[in-house]
Design an enzyme around this catalytic site. Structure first.
Site, PDB file in Angstrom:
ATOM      1  N   GLU A 204      -6.695  -2.797   0.440  1.00 15.68           N
ATOM      2  CA  GLU A 204      -5.593  -2.950  -0.521  1.00 15.68           C
ATOM      3  C   GLU A 204      -6.137  -2.313  -1.716  1.00 15.68           C
ATOM      4  OE1 GLU A 204      -3.612  -6.403  -0.842  1.00 15.68           O
ATOM      5  OE2 GLU A 204      -2.572  -6.705   1.254  1.00 15.68           O
ATOM      6  N   HIS A 237       4.503  -5.444  -0.514  1.00 16.66           N
ATOM      7  CA  HIS A 237       4.262  -6.596   0.310  1.00 16.66           C
ATOM      8  C   HIS A 237       5.703  -7.178   0.772  1.00 16.66           C
ATOM      9  CE1 HIS A 237       0.388  -6.738  -1.593  1.00 16.66           C
ATOM     10  NE2 HIS A 237       0.169  -7.854  -0.626  1.00 16.66           N
TER      11      HIS A 237
END
Length: 353
Positions: A204, A237
């Site tokens: 990420e 997310h």
């Protein structure tokens, strides 16, 4: 041969010729023609800067579109790679974890190619390698690995004290637990731990900070990029809504509330790690901070308010936040990290850089 005076001090020589043929040049240069040529040259000279300015604006506009589309492409590739494997198993099942880790590792490996393609299509001139722009470099590596993590631990001073007070052995017990080799061996063999503490932070941060920030900085500037990049991170997310809905664990209102809180938390955290990346020029600091925050979770302030040692805990929480704010800029000073490659892409003024 005759001389003809022209205003401005110019003298035109006139030669008389009786022979005229096809394609012959006129023998007389009339003053009016010379004045007209001068006016045309002056007009072109005045319009040229304006034309260059229009071209620059169009180029900047195209570059910004390329930047946004490249970031969207990376975010879609990252999230989409999680769903290439068809399965009805929950996300925490070991087989699902292993497949998804392989997918995001592949996307992370491809992210430098996306940045390289953006540099080519956006016609951006850089004097360093793509890896250096993405924060993978040796200069200042050790301070970049220590100081941002220390800064994050200072912010979590309250939760760390809270955990120590709940441990029967106090701070000594917490330290022993952190240094226990057997405990670390068990963690390394746990797929969920590897996902949360290793794979997720590395992939990420490399994609949403290392790859996106160099593309955003030339378009938005470093300060705006710090707050814009987390939006891609937070939206990425939201895919948890799909999984929660598929498993029918909670009602839709609860799922949306949790997703909204997660988006807010990830956006704020993403802004912090983006700031660390811009100030240090390294991706290792954001990775370690990400891993530490995943291990700690959100600070449990409500539990601290009900704790028998409430005064001590509230003081610890407050001191942690104040020390974090005091040390934020000193521990991220460029003195420790050298020249920041991504800042070379920033248009003036580059305040954060």
């Amino acid at each position: 041969m005759h001389k003809l005076p022209v205003p401005g001090g110019l003298v035109v020589r006139i030669r008389r010729s009786h022979r005229r043929g096809p394609g012959s040049i006129p023998a007389v240069a009339h003053p009016r023609n010379l004045l007209k040529c001068r006016l045309q040259t002056f007009t072109f000279a005045m319009l040229e800067p304006e034309h260059d300015l229009i071209n620059q604006e169009e180029h900047a506009h195209t570059r910004c579109w390329m930047c946004v589309l490249s970031c969207l492409l990376l975010a879609c590739l990252y999230v989409g790679s999680l769903y290439v494997w068809r399965s009805n198993l929950p996300r925490d099942h070991p087989s699902v974890i292993k497949r998804r880790c392989a997918s995001v590792l592949l996307v992370s490996a491809l992210s430098p190619a996306v940045v390289k393609a953006w540099i080519y299509w956006a016609d951006v001139r850089v004097d360093v390698s793509v890896w250096a722009l993405m924060g993978v470099r040796l200069e200042g590596f050790i301070p970049a690995a220590i100081f941002p993590l220390l800064l994050t631990m200072v912010f979590y001073f309250g939760p760390l004290v809270h955990s120590a007070l709940d441990n029967p052995k106090g701070f000594t017990g917490e330290l022993q637990s952190a240094l226990d080799v057997q405990s670390w061996r068990l963690c390394v063999r746990d797929a969920m731990w590897l996902r949360n503490q290793v794979v997720a932070p590395v992939t990420e941060e490399l994609v949403f900070r290392g790859a996106m920030l160099p593309m955003l900085v030339p378009c938005t500037g470093p300060t705006a990029a710090i707050f814009m990049a987390p939006l891609f991170f937070g939206v990425a997310h939201l895919h948890h809504i799909i999984e929660q809905r598929r498993l029918h664990k909670d009602s839709m209102s609860v799922i949306l509330l949790v997703a909204g809180m997660q988006f807010l938390y990830t956006a704020v955290f993403g802004a912090f790690t983006a700031f660390i990346f811009m100030r240090t020029g390294h991706v290792v600091g954001p990775v370690l901070c990400h891993s530490f925050c995943n291990s700690q979770g959100l600070p449990d302030v409500s539990s601290a308010l009900q704790h028998p040692e409430r005064s001590t805990l509230l003081f610890s929480y407050l001191m942690g936040v104040l020390l974090f704010l005091v040390l934020l800029f000193p521990l991220t000073d460029h003195f420790f990290y050298g020249a920041i490659p991504v800042c070379s892409l920033a248009p003036p003024p580059a305040s954060v850089c």
